[in-house]
Design a protein around this motif. Structure first.
Motif, PDB file in Angstrom:
ATOM      1  N   ILE A   1       3.031   5.893  -2.962  1.00  0.00           N
ATOM      2  CA  ILE A   1       4.197   6.650  -3.426  1.00  0.00           C
ATOM      3  C   ILE A   1       4.275   6.634  -4.952  1.00  0.00           C
ATOM      4  O   ILE A   1       4.525   7.665  -5.575  1.00  0.00           O
ATOM      5  CB  ILE A   1       5.486   6.106  -2.775  1.00  0.00           C
TER       6      ILE A   1
ATOM      7  N   TYR B   1       0.835  -1.204   0.000  1.00  0.00           N
ATOM      8  CA  TYR B   1       0.000   0.000   0.000  1.00  0.00           C
ATOM      9  C   TYR B   1       0.870   1.254   0.000  1.00  0.00           C
ATOM     10  O   TYR B   1       0.624   2.183  -0.771  1.00  0.00           O
ATOM     11  CB  TYR B   1      -0.959  -0.011   1.195  1.00  0.00           C
ATOM     12  N   LEU B   2       1.887   1.273   0.837  1.00  0.00           N
ATOM     13  CA  LEU B   2       2.788   2.435   0.858  1.00  0.00           C
ATOM     14  C   LEU B   2       3.474   2.609  -0.494  1.00  0.00           C
ATOM     15  O   LEU B   2       3.594   3.737  -0.999  1.00  0.00           O
ATOM     16  CB  LEU B   2       3.831   2.286   1.971  1.00  0.00           C
TER      17      LEU B   2
ATOM     18  N   PHE C   1      -4.815   9.284   1.485  1.00  0.00           N
ATOM     19  CA  PHE C   1      -4.155   8.162   2.159  1.00  0.00           C
ATOM     20  C   PHE C   1      -5.111   7.450   3.102  1.00  0.00           C
ATOM     21  O   PHE C   1      -5.228   6.221   3.086  1.00  0.00           O
ATOM     22  CB  PHE C   1      -2.914   8.672   2.907  1.00  0.00           C
TER      23      PHE C   1
END
Length: 177
Positions: free
Chosen positions: A115, A110-111, A144
């Motif tokens: 990004i 997910y991060l 987010f």
């Protein structure tokens, strides 16, 4: 991963794209979709999913929300499409760099997706304008949190569908978590 399992994810995530685009008016949860695609399906199916999700979001945007047909709007549509594809590739790259259980790998994916998606939009905004919006901490935080909540909701929905007998994916890159 079985064909039925990937198909279930493609159908579920495509539906989420359409509903998200319709309900959120231009806020398809691409990072959530990318993280799930990267961790729950093969590369080809994940890329297909992102292309279908992007197409669905554009169809809703132009067909229901009546987006302008100006060249800049059309270019932003393409920018979002490339960002969606980059997000799934970034999510796959990120989750492949870490060990651990499926929850950790999903979080890392997910991060990576966030990004990748946001980074591509920032690059496009250099050419198309809107850099201040692309770099806004408020919009970043809202997206987010929203996409993270949608990610969790989709995972819970998937588990619920599997619990009632809808075909699930066999253990593949990650457990069905």
């Amino acid at each position: 991963m079985t064909r039925d399992g990937s198909l279930l994810w493609i159908v579920l995530l495509s539906a989420a794209s359409v509903l998200g685009s319709w309900a959120l008016a231009c806020a398809t949860p691409f990072a959530a979709l990318a993280a799930l695609a990267a961790t729950r399906m093969g590369r080809r199916d994940g890329l297909i999913l992102m292309a279908v999700a992007w197409f669905a979001s554009q169809a809703v945007g132009f067909g229901i929300h009546h987006y302008s047909h100006s060249p800049k709007t059309l270019m932003w549509g393409g920018a979002i499409g490339t960002a969606a594809i980059v997000s799934v590739l970034a999510a796959r790259w990120a989750e492949g760099r870490i060990g651990g259980g499926s929850a950790v790998r999903l979080a890392v994916a997910y991060l990576g997706a966030v990004i990748g998606y946001k980074g591509m939009l920032v690059l496009w905004s250099l050419a198309l304008g809107g850099l201040s919006i692309a770099l806004s901490p408020v919009y970043f935080a809202q997206g987010f949190v929203r996409d993270g909540a949608i990610l969790i909701a989709l995972l819970v929905l998937y588990r619920g569908l599997v619990a009632i007998g809808v075909p699930a994916a066999r253990r593949g890159r990650l457990a069905a978590a």
